[in-house]
Write an enzyme that holds these catalytic residues in place. Sequence first.
Site, mmCIF file in Angstrom:
data_model
loop_
_atom_site.group_PDB
_atom_site.id
_atom_site.type_symbol
_atom_site.label_atom_id
_atom_site.label_comp_id
_atom_site.label_asym_id
_atom_site.label_seq_id
_atom_site.Cartn_x
_atom_site.Cartn_y
_atom_site.Cartn_z
ATOM 1 N N ARG A 58 15.272 -13.735 5.238
ATOM 2 C CA ARG A 58 16.654 -13.489 5.355
ATOM 3 C C ARG A 58 17.452 -13.602 6.395
ATOM 4 O O ARG A 58 18.685 -13.916 6.642
ATOM 5 C CB ARG A 58 17.006 -12.435 4.306
ATOM 6 N N GLU A 95 3.625 0.088 7.552
ATOM 7 C CA GLU A 95 3.365 1.400 6.841
ATOM 8 C C GLU A 95 1.802 1.693 6.374
ATOM 9 O O GLU A 95 1.102 2.290 6.698
ATOM 10 C CB GLU A 95 4.140 1.849 5.522
#
Length: 171
Positions: A58, A95
Amino acid sequence: MDLKKYIRDIPDFPKPGILFHDISTLLADADAWQVTMGRLANRVRVHHPDILAGVESRGFLLAAPLALKLGCGFVMLRKRGKLPGKTIGLDYALEYGTDRLEIQEGAIKPGQRVVIVDDLLATGGTLAAGIDLLHKIGADVAAAATIIELSFLKGRERLNVPCETLVDYQD
């Protein structure tokens, strides 16, 4: 214009418990898109970039038209294996696991002023990795810019450059 009104919230995407802020509805509205690009241009212009680096994917949607508006170049920072030719990359921690950003060799000359662009600043991991990659190739990273910041995640603290954002979600 309140740009938040043009950003659609999608609960439980991409996984349960996540509230996704979808810019596709903003992009689809010509007036909101024009206002967004004008505001981003004003925020980025003060950093005097030679080139904008858009983060996959994006970030490409923002950086390419923004570069045209500012009269500067545009390059892509992509995930592993997506760019042709020789690339320079940087692995970074997620993560759970790792990922990699790459740039084509020679896409940015050492010393060029760069603003890195993405749609959203959350934890700052991807933007920080992009900044590190740009530094690795000798770029002068002047700033980062996004439409959205999730300030409650404190991603800005991971960046070692100023960060320009237009819309802040505080929780």
